[in-house]
Design a protein around this motif. Structure first.
Motif, PDB file in Angstrom:
ATOM      1  N   GLU A 209       0.818  -1.212   0.000  1.00  8.23           N
ATOM      2  CA  GLU A 209       0.000   0.000   0.000  1.00  8.23           C
ATOM      3  C   GLU A 209       0.854   1.265   0.000  1.00  8.23           C
ATOM      4  O   GLU A 209       0.590   2.185  -0.782  1.00  8.23           O
ATOM      5  CB  GLU A 209      -0.948  -0.025   1.196  1.00  8.23           C
ATOM      6  CG  GLU A 209      -1.985   1.067   1.183  1.00  8.23           C
ATOM      7  CD  GLU A 209      -3.022   0.884   2.277  1.00  8.23           C
ATOM      8  OE1 GLU A 209      -3.049   1.717   3.205  1.00  8.23           O
ATOM      9  OE2 GLU A 209      -3.790  -0.101   2.209  1.00  8.23           O
ATOM     10  N   PRO A 210       1.913   1.350   0.820  1.00  9.25           N
ATOM     11  CA  PRO A 210       2.777   2.540   0.752  1.00  9.25           C
ATOM     12  C   PRO A 210       3.442   2.717  -0.618  1.00  9.25           C
ATOM     13  O   PRO A 210       3.614   3.850  -1.079  1.00  9.25           O
ATOM     14  CB  PRO A 210       3.812   2.288   1.852  1.00  9.25           C
ATOM     15  CG  PRO A 210       3.129   1.387   2.828  1.00  9.25           C
ATOM     16  CD  PRO A 210       2.263   0.500   1.984  1.00  9.25           C
TER      17      PRO A 210
ATOM     18  N   ALA B  39       0.974   4.202  -2.838  1.00 11.07           N
ATOM     19  CA  ALA B  39       0.776   5.600  -2.448  1.00 11.07           C
ATOM     20  C   ALA B  39       1.837   6.502  -3.081  1.00 11.07           C
ATOM     21  O   ALA B  39       1.543   7.618  -3.512  1.00 11.07           O
ATOM     22  CB  ALA B  39       0.805   5.725  -0.925  1.00 11.07           C
TER      23      ALA B  39
ATOM     24  N   ASN C  26      -7.896   4.660   3.208  1.00  6.25           N
ATOM     25  CA  ASN C  26      -6.738   4.897   4.079  1.00  6.25           C
ATOM     26  C   ASN C  26      -5.926   6.100   3.615  1.00  6.25           C
ATOM     27  O   ASN C  26      -5.361   6.854   4.443  1.00  6.25           O
ATOM     28  CB  ASN C  26      -5.820   3.679   4.105  1.00  6.25           C
ATOM     29  CG  ASN C  26      -6.457   2.479   4.790  1.00  6.25           C
ATOM     30  OD1 ASN C  26      -7.463   2.607   5.494  1.00  6.25           O
ATOM     31  ND2 ASN C  26      -5.893   1.293   4.563  1.00  6.25           N
ATOM     32  N   LEU C  27      -5.851   6.285   2.301  1.00  4.30           N
ATOM     33  CA  LEU C  27      -5.026   7.360   1.733  1.00  4.30           C
ATOM     34  C   LEU C  27      -5.812   8.667   1.542  1.00  4.30           C
ATOM     35  O   LEU C  27      -5.255   9.657   1.075  1.00  4.30           O
ATOM     36  CB  LEU C  27      -4.456   6.906   0.387  1.00  4.30           C
ATOM     37  CG  LEU C  27      -3.519   5.682   0.430  1.00  4.30           C
ATOM     38  CD1 LEU C  27      -3.076   5.294  -0.979  1.00  4.30           C
ATOM     39  CD2 LEU C  27      -2.306   5.957   1.317  1.00  4.30           C
TER      40      LEU C  27
END
Length: 320
Positions: A275-276, A279, A314-315
């Protein structure tokens, strides 16, 4: 969404290499600023890709598990019925997709009953209010016209890699064949979706050369997918190393700077990205992701829709 500058179509390889090679944080900062000048930074388009005809392709694309000559676990599937495709499209819309792409593992479109069926599928998906896209292989000018008349919004035909490296990946068609299909799509008034794959064994210069071809087109592609190689067992590239995340970020950022108005689509290979890491790609200018039913993208693993929606939440990102 201010401070827009005129689009450039006269980039040199040196220009794009200089951008690509900037210190990473400086590059991402610059790309993020351009992204915010041309797009809403908190919006991501969710697109759904469905394989309407799977496997059995006569091409020898080294990365593709659908090539008939490679021994993979992918099952050949004939063209799906229109009703099945429309049911998938309706579900995609319910899940938040605004774009629905139909893919057929063909070398080229043939004027036969299968193409007539595709035309009917395009008409049906168009009536649902979705941007309808197809990727069907090589296309003649007349076939592109038929698709446009049926309501096709976009046609995907990736360059895959640079003209110089192309023959090391594919021998059953030429790089110019791809350019010809893109030109036929343009003549018909259909928007163009064309990008490439990172991790084929190409050099940094090859990546830039591929972007250069797109960025110097008379009209930039409306969509540029940036794919990380999905290493399919049984294909010649199955043992290639995973595409480096910072190479992906640099490609997204360079594409964003060179083609500010374009949708940069973070496509294949997301299953291997955290996920990071995704992002970072969004920060660098990616503003679309692909979902596929049954947690697949065509024939390779892909995050599920619920996982993607949770990531976007989340972002602090929302669907376009």
């Amino acid at each position: 969404m201010t401070n827009r500058e005129e689009l450039r179509h006269d980039w040199t390889k040196e220009d794009l290499l200089a951008i690509y090679n900037k210190p990473l944080l400086q590059l991402v900062y610059e790309a993020a600023g351009i992204h915010r000048a041309w797009h809403k930074a908190d919006e991501i388009q969710l697109s759904t890709l469905l394989s309407v005809k799977t496997g059995g392709c006569p091409e020898d694309c080294s990365y593709c598990g659908q090539a008939a000559r490679y021994h993979t676990d992918i099952k050949v599937q004939d063209l799906l019925p229109k009703e099945t495709v429309l049911a998938h499209a309706k579900k995609a819309k319910e899940n938040g997709s605004s774009r629905f792409c139909m893919a057929a593992a063909w070398r080229e479109v043939r004027d036969n009953r299968d193409f007539d069926s595709i035309i009917e599928m395009v008409k049906g998906v168009n009536k649902l209010g979705l941007e309808v896209c197809c990727t069907l292989g090589m296309l003649t000018e007349n076939q592109a016209k038929r698709l446009k008349e049926a309501g096709l919004y976009a046609y995907n035909h990736n360059l895959d890699t640079s003209a110089e490296y192309y023959e090391k990946i594919i021998s059953t068609r030429k790089f110019d064949n791809r350019i010809n299909t893109i030109n036929n799509v343009r003549k018909a008034g259909i928007t163009v979706c064309s990008g490439g794959i990172i991790g084929l064994g190409e050099s940094k210069e090859d990546r830039i050369s591929m972007l250069l071809t797109l960025a110097n087109m008379e009209k930039h592609p409306e969509s540029v997918p940036i794919n990380a190689l999905a290493r399919v067992k049984g294909t010649p590239l199955q043992n290639n190393p995973k595409a480096d995340i910072w190479d992906m970020v640099r490609m997204v950022a360079t594409a964003r700077i060179a083609m500010p108005d374009t949708m940069i689509r973070l496509s294949a290979g997301r299953m291997d990205m955290t996920e990071p890491e995704q992002a970072w790609c969004f920060m660098a200018g990616a503003n679309s992701i692909f979902s596929g039913e049954r947690e697949t993208l065509l024939v390779t693993p892909n995050p599920g829709i619920s996982e993607d929606l949770q990531m976007l939440q989340n972002l602090g990102l929302k669907l376009l």
